[in-house]
Design a protein around this motif. Structure first.
Motif, PDB file in Angstrom:
ATOM      1  N   VAL A   1       0.835  -1.202   0.000  1.00 27.74           N
ATOM      2  CA  VAL A   1       0.000   0.000   0.000  1.00 27.74           C
ATOM      3  C   VAL A   1       0.872   1.255   0.000  1.00 27.74           C
ATOM      4  O   VAL A   1       0.622   2.209  -0.736  1.00 27.74           O
ATOM      5  N   ALA A   2       1.929   1.236   0.812  1.00 26.16           N
ATOM      6  CA  ALA A   2       2.814   2.395   0.887  1.00 26.16           C
ATOM      7  C   ALA A   2       3.557   2.615  -0.429  1.00 26.16           C
ATOM      8  O   ALA A   2       3.714   3.756  -0.883  1.00 26.16           O
ATOM      9  N   LEU A   3       4.011   1.529  -1.058  1.00 27.29           N
ATOM     10  CA  LEU A   3       4.767   1.653  -2.311  1.00 27.29           C
ATOM     11  C   LEU A   3       3.886   2.119  -3.461  1.00 27.29           C
ATOM     12  O   LEU A   3       4.287   2.958  -4.274  1.00 27.29           O
TER      13      LEU A   3
ATOM     14  N   GLY B   1      -1.510   6.205   0.787  1.00 31.36           N
ATOM     15  CA  GLY B   1      -1.584   4.839   1.284  1.00 31.36           C
ATOM     16  C   GLY B   1      -1.199   4.751   2.749  1.00 31.36           C
ATOM     17  O   GLY B   1      -1.847   4.054   3.538  1.00 31.36           O
ATOM     18  N   LEU B   2      -0.136   5.470   3.114  1.00 27.06           N
ATOM     19  CA  LEU B   2       0.283   5.471   4.522  1.00 27.06           C
ATOM     20  C   LEU B   2      -0.803   6.073   5.416  1.00 27.06           C
ATOM     21  O   LEU B   2      -1.089   5.550   6.499  1.00 27.06           O
ATOM     22  N   PHE B   3      -1.396   7.158   4.952  1.00 25.69           N
ATOM     23  CA  PHE B   3      -2.460   7.777   5.748  1.00 25.69           C
ATOM     24  C   PHE B   3      -3.681   6.854   5.851  1.00 25.69           C
ATOM     25  O   PHE B   3      -4.384   6.858   6.860  1.00 25.69           O
ATOM     26  N   SER B   4      -3.949   6.087   4.785  1.00 26.49           N
ATOM     27  CA  SER B   4      -5.072   5.146   4.849  1.00 26.49           C
ATOM     28  C   SER B   4      -4.805   4.055   5.881  1.00 26.49           C
ATOM     29  O   SER B   4      -5.733   3.580   6.548  1.00 26.49           O
ATOM     30  N   LEU B   5      -3.544   3.659   6.029  1.00 30.94           N
ATOM     31  CA  LEU B   5      -3.189   2.676   7.059  1.00 30.94           C
ATOM     32  C   LEU B   5      -3.425   3.267   8.452  1.00 30.94           C
ATOM     33  O   LEU B   5      -3.895   2.575   9.361  1.00 30.94           O
TER      34      LEU B   5
ATOM     35  N   GLY C   1      -6.060   2.086  11.617  1.00 33.88           N
ATOM     36  CA  GLY C   1      -5.796   2.087  13.053  1.00 33.88           C
ATOM     37  C   GLY C   1      -6.831   2.888  13.822  1.00 33.88           C
ATOM     38  O   GLY C   1      -7.295   2.465  14.891  1.00 33.88           O
ATOM     39  N   VAL C   2      -7.218   4.048  13.271  1.00 40.65           N
ATOM     40  CA  VAL C   2      -8.242   4.874  13.906  1.00 40.65           C
ATOM     41  C   VAL C   2      -9.570   4.114  13.977  1.00 40.65           C
ATOM     42  O   VAL C   2     -10.281   4.146  14.994  1.00 40.65           O
ATOM     43  N   THR C   3      -9.914   3.414  12.900  1.00 42.77           N
ATOM     44  CA  THR C   3     -11.160   2.645  12.866  1.00 42.77           C
ATOM     45  C   THR C   3     -11.164   1.552  13.923  1.00 42.77           C
ATOM     46  O   THR C   3     -12.152   1.376  14.653  1.00 42.77           O
ATOM     47  N   LEU C   4     -10.072   0.802  14.002  1.00 38.91           N
ATOM     48  CA  LEU C   4      -9.989  -0.271  14.993  1.00 38.91           C
ATOM     49  C   LEU C   4     -10.053   0.290  16.411  1.00 38.91           C
ATOM     50  O   LEU C   4     -10.681  -0.299  17.301  1.00 38.91           O
ATOM     51  N   LEU C   5      -9.424   1.434  16.606  1.00 39.95           N
ATOM     52  CA  LEU C   5      -9.446   2.062  17.923  1.00 39.95           C
ATOM     53  C   LEU C   5     -10.865   2.480  18.305  1.00 39.95           C
ATOM     54  O   LEU C   5     -11.313   2.256  19.442  1.00 39.95           O
ATOM     55  N   ALA C   6     -11.583   3.079  17.353  1.00 43.98           N
ATOM     56  CA  ALA C   6     -12.955   3.496  17.628  1.00 43.98           C
ATOM     57  C   ALA C   6     -13.862   2.301  17.909  1.00 43.98           C
ATOM     58  O   ALA C   6     -14.726   2.352  18.787  1.00 43.98           O
TER      59      ALA C   6
END
Length: 408
Positions: free
Chosen positions: A159-161, A167-171, A175-180
């Motif tokens: 995703v990053a490449l 892509g990095l921000f989507s990753l 993390g934000v989604t899982l945290l919520a």
């Protein structure tokens, strides 16, 4: 927060600071509302029910081990279990394993033995040792931590490449989604808050963060965000209505019954409606972002075109996207429920009869409600994007003005 963008997006229109300022205020207002909603629904830790962990009882623990021996033997498994229920015929297996502190052995049923277990496999076992007795072991599962971590790393790197910073921000958004989900939505539902209200508030907060992280802060992203809000709201309303209309109680499997026994106050019917909102977020986000991008690209290519013409062109793209997205929802369910579908086919039961059962009916309703919300979000998002994109230019302005990299 300003609606600016650092990418090379091209817009033929003039700068629109007033619109940008108004949108900032609206987004901040919605974000404030979502935060207040989370505060109001945030569960006290002592109100979150906690069932008894079956592996934490006295004398019970889980241990890691490595298989050192597998020996099949006849255990009289003829293909019929208790109450004439079908069971897997064939041999059982005596399995020996080594742990960090001791040797272990257990018997494996024909189903698990046929599925495959070999010397050298890393496994987890349940260790049972009542007071004053010798420890016994039972197979729990294979250890999959390393392969899953490796797959996650490969995914993140690709995703990053391929997608770069977005892509990095989507990753980070994942993390934000899982945290919520783990820190707010799931505990709030367990604490007795309205599952649908929790889903709407949590989804709204997630989408605000995720969309701006992955796609940048811009008017274009904001139009996609508003379309996503519309989809969330429509899906929630339709989900609430359809759950009551179809009498979906949320109790369709043994896991549902175990959850109801562990958390008696939980509104499982409300959970069904909440899952309709959450399950469709990914595809909904995909559709709204694509429609907003289509409008902006069409405006850049046809700066003199009227808003109606841009809307009509973008909707032609949207219709194709709707078709493929509906297939995505159906295939996603078919893939996740393949075992159930195979069993239905093997039993030669009528599909219409099976479709109305609680567990299958939930999935069908979830898929249909998600698809309805998605379909309705396409014209809404397209219309919002057309209104928020640059105004059409006169023909002489098109000839005189070169494309300018202004805020999208």
């Amino acid at each position: 927060m300003g609606l600016t963008h650092t990418s090379t997006e091209v817009d033929y229109g003039r700068p629109r600071p007033v619109l940008a300022f108004v949108l900032v205020l609206v987004v901040l207002g919605i974000a404030a509302g979502a935060i207040l909603g989370m505060v109001a629904l945030w569960p006290d830790s002592d109100k979150v029910p906690r069932g008894q962990n079956p592996y934490a009882a006295e004398g019970v623990s889980t241990v890691d081990g490595k298989v050192t021996g597998v020996e099949g033997f006849d255990c009289d498994s003829g293909g019929e279990g208790p109450d004439q229920q079908p069971s897997v015929p064939g041999q059982c297996a005596r399995v020996s394993a080594s742990t960090a502190d001791e040797k272990a052995s257990f018997t494996l049923d024909p189903g698990r033995y046929r599925a495959g277990i070999e010397v050298g496999d890393d496994i987890r076992m349940t260790r049972i040792q009542p007071a004053g007795e010798t420890a016994s072991f039972e197979f729990l599962d294979f250890k999959r931590g390393l392969p899953l971590i490796a797959l996650a790393i490969v995914f993140a790197v690709l995703v990053a490449l391929v997608a770069g910073m977005r892509g990095l921000f989507s990753l980070v958004g994942i993390g934000v989604t899982l945290l919520a989900l783990t820190k707010f939505m799931l505990p709030a539902m367990l604490a007795g808050e309205s599952p649908l209200a929790v889903a709407v508030v949590g989804s709204t907060a997630i989408m605000i963060v995720v969309l701006y992280l992955a796609h940048g802060v811009s008017i274009r992203t904001t139009s996609a965000l508003f379309g996503t809000f519309a989809g969330i709201g429509l899906t929630a309303l339709i989900g609430l209505w359809s759950t009551g209309w179809t009498n979906l109680s949320g109790v369709g499997t043994e896991d549902d019954q175990a959850l109801m026994a562990t958390v008696p106050a939980l509104d499982l019917s409300g959970v069904v409606a909440a899952t309709m909102v959450i399950a469709g977020l990914g595809v909904l986000n995909d559709v709204t972002v694509t429609q907003a991008s289509a409008v902006w690209e069409l405006r850049a290519l046809r700066p003199a075109a009227g808003r109606g013409a841009v809307f009509a062109s973008a909707m032609r793209i949207g219709r194709d996207h709707i078709a493929s997205s509906v297939y995505t929802l159906v295939f996603a369910y078919a893939g996740s429920a393949m075992t159930v579908l195979l069993l239905i086919t093997a039993y030669q039961r009528d599909l219409a009869e099976i479709a109305t059962t609680e567990d299958i009916g939930q999935e069908i309703a979830r898929t249909l409600v998600g698809a309805i919300g998605l379909v309705l979000a396409v014209p809404v998002t397209t219309a919002l994007a057309v209104l928020m994109a640059s105004k059409p230019l006169d023909e002489d302005e098109v000839d005189e003005r070169a494309p300018v990299a202004e805020p999208a």
